[in-house]
Write a protein that holds these residues in place. Structure first.
Motif, PDB file in Angstrom:
ATOM      1  N   GLU A 152     -19.890  13.485 -26.572  1.00  0.00           N
ATOM      2  CA  GLU A 152     -20.660  14.592 -25.993  1.00  0.00           C
ATOM      3  C   GLU A 152     -19.693  15.530 -25.288  1.00  0.00           C
ATOM      4  N   VAL A 153     -19.363  16.657 -25.882  1.00  0.00           N
ATOM      5  CA  VAL A 153     -18.520  17.632 -25.199  1.00  0.00           C
ATOM      6  C   VAL A 153     -19.337  18.318 -24.112  1.00  0.00           C
ATOM      7  N   LEU A 231     -16.465  20.458 -30.209  1.00  0.00           N
ATOM      8  CA  LEU A 231     -15.872  19.128 -30.358  1.00  0.00           C
ATOM      9  C   LEU A 231     -15.597  18.854 -31.830  1.00  0.00           C
ATOM     10  N   LYS A 232     -14.440  18.244 -32.089  1.00  0.00           N
ATOM     11  CA  LYS A 232     -14.054  17.838 -33.438  1.00  0.00           C
ATOM     12  C   LYS A 232     -13.713  16.343 -33.444  1.00  0.00           C
ATOM     13  N   VAL A 233     -14.049  15.683 -34.548  1.00  0.00           N
ATOM     14  CA  VAL A 233     -13.638  14.303 -34.785  1.00  0.00           C
ATOM     15  C   VAL A 233     -12.787  14.294 -36.046  1.00  0.00           C
ATOM     16  N   ASN A 234     -11.539  13.872 -35.906  1.00  0.00           N
ATOM     17  CA  ASN A 234     -10.583  13.871 -37.023  1.00  0.00           C
ATOM     18  C   ASN A 234     -10.516  15.239 -37.702  1.00  0.00           C
ATOM     19  N   ILE A 268     -19.613  18.018 -11.433  1.00  0.00           N
ATOM     20  CA  ILE A 268     -20.962  18.137 -11.988  1.00  0.00           C
ATOM     21  C   ILE A 268     -20.814  18.636 -13.418  1.00  0.00           C
ATOM     22  N   SER A 269     -21.394  17.910 -14.374  1.00  0.00           N
ATOM     23  CA  SER A 269     -21.251  18.303 -15.779  1.00  0.00           C
ATOM     24  C   SER A 269     -22.525  18.961 -16.296  1.00  0.00           C
ATOM     25  N   THR A 270     -22.361  19.719 -17.371  1.00  0.00           N
ATOM     26  CA  THR A 270     -23.426  20.558 -17.907  1.00  0.00           C
ATOM     27  C   THR A 270     -24.435  19.820 -18.753  1.00  0.00           C
ATOM     28  N   GLY A 271     -24.113  18.626 -19.248  1.00  0.00           N
ATOM     29  CA  GLY A 271     -24.814  18.085 -20.393  1.00  0.00           C
ATOM     30  C   GLY A 271     -24.163  18.629 -21.657  1.00  0.00           C
ATOM     31  N   THR A 272     -24.621  18.163 -22.797  1.00  0.00           N
ATOM     32  CA  THR A 272     -23.947  18.493 -24.062  1.00  0.00           C
ATOM     33  C   THR A 272     -24.828  19.342 -24.971  1.00  0.00           C
ATOM     34  N   PRO A 273     -24.219  20.160 -25.834  1.00  0.00           N
ATOM     35  CA  PRO A 273     -25.008  20.900 -26.827  1.00  0.00           C
ATOM     36  C   PRO A 273     -25.405  20.015 -28.009  1.00  0.00           C
TER      37      PRO A 273
END
Length: 310
Positions: A152-153, A231-234, A268-273
């Motif tokens: 979760e970015v 966010l990227k995975v590989n 404090i974090s935003t939550g994720t898109p």
């Protein structure tokens, strides 16, 4: 100003300020530069800079102007050669849940969520234990009993001023800066917990909080809602959004969580898109994180947070 907290041969905790020299990015070791200049004044730690307020910031800017005129490599470190630390020392972290509109919609369409579990008129969230936070380029182990390992970015704001329910200051003025956060999640545990009306274990296994590498100070972010995160995975793009899709904005979250009593350095974090593996159709299992995966979480203007799954 982009700020780093890292370790080098000069010591276990360095305050670095990003600068450019010969077209490349470098870190000015503030303590080294101040020592060569020959007078005290600038803080030598991230918390010293945050807690020192305007005087500490002015002293740091003055020192940076002095270093820029000299460009001496003796006080510069290569970001590729340092050992990263979390942007602030271990602190409380308050994480928003389902705070991006399109992520909330994908949650509502999922069989794993019901409308009764979705907030309406105030933020919802959970606590991320400070000891779960991990710096840039960390290796994070997938727990033995977890296969639904999700990414979760998020953007995490760093508090610069103390606030509580009685505070009269503008909540936006309490924000020192912004950094990148990857809220790693064990979905099989999280979903079972949510049936009991809580979230704790599924978000707090060791290493489940990659964060960093830099803090971008709030004065360089005139419109936080315009921040773009991905966010990227590989190398494959999984998430991409901007903060205009936020349900509760940065200042609103500061004001809400101030009821718990906030101190400088709190996060404090935003939550994720949208785009998490959990809600990927038709089969999320191939999208969950596995040992050997490389995860890059980015925010335009701040940088890239890199994590390796083992």
């Amino acid at each position: 100003m982009k700020i780093a907290r890292y370790q080098s041969a000069a010591g276990p905790e360095r305050l670095g300020i990003v600068t450019s020299a010969a077209g490349e990015e470098w870190l000015v070791d503030v303590a080294k530069a101040a020592s060569h200049r020959g007078h005290a004044g600038a803080p030598t730690t991230v918390m010293g800079l945050i807690e020192g307020g305007a005087a500490a910031m002015d002293a740091t800017l003055d020192l940076l102007a002095w270093t820029a005129a000299r460009q001496d490599p003796i006080w510069m470190d290569d970001p590729a050669a340092v050992q990263w630390l979390t942007p602030v020392p271990e602190r409380s972290m308050f994480c928003a849940g389902r705070n991006f509109g399109r992520h909330k919609l994908e949650s509502m369409k999922s069989d794993t969520a019901s409308s009764s579990q979705l907030h309406s008129d105030f933020p919802t969230g959970f606590i991320k234990l400070g000891r779960t936070l991990m710096p840039n380029k960390s290796r994070v182990a997938r727990p033995a009993d977890v296969t639904h390992f999700d990414y979760e970015v998020e953007i995490a704001l760093v508090l610069g001023k103390a606030m509580d329910a009685q505070s009269t200051i503008d909540p936006a003025s309490a924000i020192f800066g912004y950094t990148i956060f990857n809220d790693l999640s064990a979905r099989e545990w999280q979903l079972r917990e949510m049936q009991n009306g809580m979230i704790m274990l599924g978000k707090n296994f060791p290493g489940f909080g990659p964060i960093g590498p830099y803090i971008l100070t709030a004065d360089e972010v005139p419109d936080p809602q315009a921040l773009v995160l991905w966010l990227k995975v590989n190398g494959e793009l999984r998430q991409h959004s901007d903060c205009r899709d936020l349900i509760f904005g940065f200042a609103e979250m500061v004001a809400f969580w101030s009821r718990l009593g906030l101190v400088p350095g709190d996060l404090i974090s935003t939550g994720t898109p949208e785009g998490v593996a959990l809600h990927h159709k038709p089969n999320p299992h191939e999208w969950y994180l596995k040992p050997g995966d490389r995860v890059e979480a980015g925010v335009e203007g701040i940088g890239v947070l890199e994590t390796f799954i083992v």
